[in-house]
Structure formats: C-alpha cells, structure tokens
Design an enzyme around this catalytic site. Structure first.
Site, PDB file in Angstrom:
ATOM      1  N   GLY A  11       0.934  -1.245  -0.081  1.00 30.12           N
ATOM      2  CA  GLY A  11       0.030  -0.034   0.041  1.00 30.12           C
ATOM      3  C   GLY A  11       0.822   1.190   0.008  1.00 30.12           C
ATOM      4  CD  GLU A  36       2.250   0.420   7.899  1.00 30.70           C
ATOM      5  OE1 GLU A  36       1.613   0.430   6.738  1.00 30.70           O
ATOM      6  OE2 GLU A  36       2.229  -0.777   8.595  1.00 30.70           O
ATOM      7  CG  ASP A  37      -0.830   1.620   3.530  1.00 29.85           C
ATOM      8  OD1 ASP A  37      -0.649   1.410   4.752  1.00 29.85           O
ATOM      9  OD2 ASP A  37      -1.352   0.845   2.802  1.00 29.85           O
ATOM     10  CG  ASP A  80      -8.164   0.441  11.119  1.00 30.08           C
ATOM     11  OD1 ASP A  80      -8.773   1.180  12.178  1.00 30.08           O
ATOM     12  OD2 ASP A  80      -8.897  -0.644  10.760  1.00 30.08           O
ATOM     13  CG  ASP A 139      -5.418  -3.560  -1.375  1.00 31.83           C
ATOM     14  OD1 ASP A 139      -5.261  -2.974  -0.357  1.00 31.83           O
ATOM     15  OD2 ASP A 139      -5.890  -4.720  -1.418  1.00 31.83           O
TER      16      ASP A 139
HETATM   17  P1  5GP Z   1      -4.231  -2.391  11.606  1.00 32.69           P
HETATM   18  O1  5GP Z   1      -3.458  -3.597  11.907  1.00 32.69           O
HETATM   19  O2  5GP Z   1      -3.541  -1.034  12.102  1.00 32.69           O
HETATM   20  O3  5GP Z   1      -5.565  -2.285  12.110  1.00 32.69           O
HETATM   21  O4  5GP Z   1      -4.260  -2.351  10.141  1.00 32.69           O
HETATM   22  C1  5GP Z   1      -3.473  -2.029   9.254  1.00 32.69           C
HETATM   23  C2  5GP Z   1      -3.777  -2.437   8.018  1.00 32.69           C
HETATM   24  O5  5GP Z   1      -5.389  -2.458   7.640  1.00 32.69           O
HETATM   25  C3  5GP Z   1      -3.310  -1.401   6.864  1.00 32.69           C
HETATM   26  O6  5GP Z   1      -1.895  -1.720   6.421  1.00 32.69           O
HETATM   27  C4  5GP Z   1      -4.545  -1.738   5.635  1.00 32.69           C
HETATM   28  O7  5GP Z   1      -3.814  -2.737   4.908  1.00 32.69           O
HETATM   29  C5  5GP Z   1      -5.497  -2.231   6.446  1.00 32.69           C
HETATM   30  N1  5GP Z   1      -6.425  -0.982   6.215  1.00 32.69           N
HETATM   31  C6  5GP Z   1      -6.787  -0.409   7.478  1.00 32.69           C
HETATM   32  N2  5GP Z   1      -7.934   0.414   7.382  1.00 32.69           N
HETATM   33  C7  5GP Z   1      -7.952   0.648   5.786  1.00 32.69           C
HETATM   34  C8  5GP Z   1      -8.673   1.442   4.842  1.00 32.69           C
HETATM   35  O8  5GP Z   1      -9.395   2.465   5.371  1.00 32.69           O
HETATM   36  N3  5GP Z   1      -8.452   1.386   3.569  1.00 32.69           N
HETATM   37  C9  5GP Z   1      -7.804   0.181   3.330  1.00 32.69           C
HETATM   38  N4  5GP Z   1      -7.385   0.147   1.906  1.00 32.69           N
HETATM   39  N5  5GP Z   1      -7.030  -0.604   4.065  1.00 32.69           N
HETATM   40  C10 5GP Z   1      -7.055  -0.253   5.251  1.00 32.69           C
END
Ligand code: 5GP
Length: 167
Positions: A36, A89-90, A93, A149
């Site tokens: 991403g 990072e992109d 969350d 994505d």
């Molecule tokens: P975390 O472990 O912080 O909950 O999630 C991180 C990963 O979840 C990100 O690297 C991404 O791949 C995915 N993710 C979380 N929110 C989004 C979103 O709004 N859009 C997209 N495309 N991916 C997300």
C-alpha cells in the site's frame, strides 16, 4: 472523494521537508511497508531529494481480520543495526500490524525507530503507538486510492476515496 490529489501532494511536500530537516545528519534507512505504501513513498522520497538515505522494503501479510497476526513475507535486504530507521506506512487503523512490525524491527537494534504514516485512523486504535509524522487523520471510513486497495484494486487512483467497507 475524501482527499484530492492537490491536497495529498501539498501535504507530502510538507512531510518531505520536515523529514529531510529532522534527519539531515542521520542518513536514515527509509523502510516502506509493501504494498500500500508504494505510491506515497515514491512521492515522499521525491519530496526530500536533499536527504542522504537508503530505501528498503518489508512485505507483510495479515491473517484473519484485524487480529494483528502478521507474517513477514519479504524481509529487509540489509541490516538496520545501529541505523536510524524511518518506517513508512500507508495507514494505521487498530495499530496491531504496526506494533508487530515495530517489535520485530526493535529486536534488530536500530539507533532509532520512528514512524511516518500517510493516514491515521484513530477510531479503532487498540494500542498506543508513537507516530512521529502523520499526513492526515481521518474518521472511521474505509478508504482506497493513492496506493490503498480493496482486494488489490484501486491502488492507482490519484485521490483518496471513501468506499463502502467490505463485509
Ligand atoms: P491495523 O493493523 O492498524 O488495524 O491495520 C492496518 C492495515 O489494515 C493497513 O495496513 C491496511 O492494509 C488495512 N486497512 C485499515 N484501514 C484501511 C482502509 O481504510 N483502507 C484500506 N485500503 N486498508 C485499510
């Protein structure tokens, strides 16, 4: 549309200037988390052409939905021991993915480890993480575009869009 191309580009330029200033004497290793991050990282690197740095990549895959169970699919090419590392990072969350990556990288004894994320989505954050550089803080929405994505689609959109979340 949530964040348009012009707004993205302006913020990325600001981040690049700030990072280049902060790391001017540190020759950092800029680590991108695939896939991403590629669009953001490509722009960010070009927003700091004066910075002497290395670029490396990690690829990870997550299991389950948001369980924070992550595997490294592709590791860094070079050692980061004693180096100043900026992880890019992109989106963050829950923070569980990032926590896994940070814990893994910390075991390699970098001189410093900081995070730059394009998007911060604090609504569902489960763990407190140090995010030194944040492009935009966004609400509880699922976004695509500019590298992000949905089932591998939409990464090539130039703006960031809100899309109906997958079930
Ligand atoms: P975390 O472990 O912080 O909950 O999630 C991180 C990963 O979840 C990100 O690297 C991404 O791949 C995915 N993710 C979380 N929110 C989004 C979103 O709004 N859009 C997209 N495309 N991916 C997300």
């Amino acid at each position: 549309m949530l964040i348009g191309e012009a707004q993205l580009q302006q913020r990325v330029q600001e981040l690049g200037r700030q990072i280049a200033r902060d790391y001017a004497d540190h020759e950092p290793v800029v680590v991108g988390v695939l896939r991403g991050v590629v669009v953001f990282l490509a722009d960010l690197l070009r927003a700091m052409p004066e910075l002497r740095c290395e670029v490396d990549f990690l690829a990870i895959s997550s299991y389950g939905s948001g369980a924070g169970v992550v595997r490294i699919e592709k590791d860094l090419e070079r050692s980061i021991e004693g180096r100043h590392v900026l992880l890019v990072e992109d989106i963050v969350d829950t923070g569980l993915t990032l926590r896994f990556i940070l814990r893994n990288l910390e075991t390699r004894r970098p001189a410093s480890l900081a995070v730059c994320t394009l998007l911060d989505k604090p609504a569902h954050r489960l763990v407190t993480l140090p995010l030194r550089y944040i492009g935009f803080s966004i609400g509880d929405v699922f976004v695509v575009g500019y590298g992000l994505d949905l089932d591998q689609r939409y990464r090539n959109l130039r703006d960031i869009w809100v899309i109906d979340p997958p079930d």
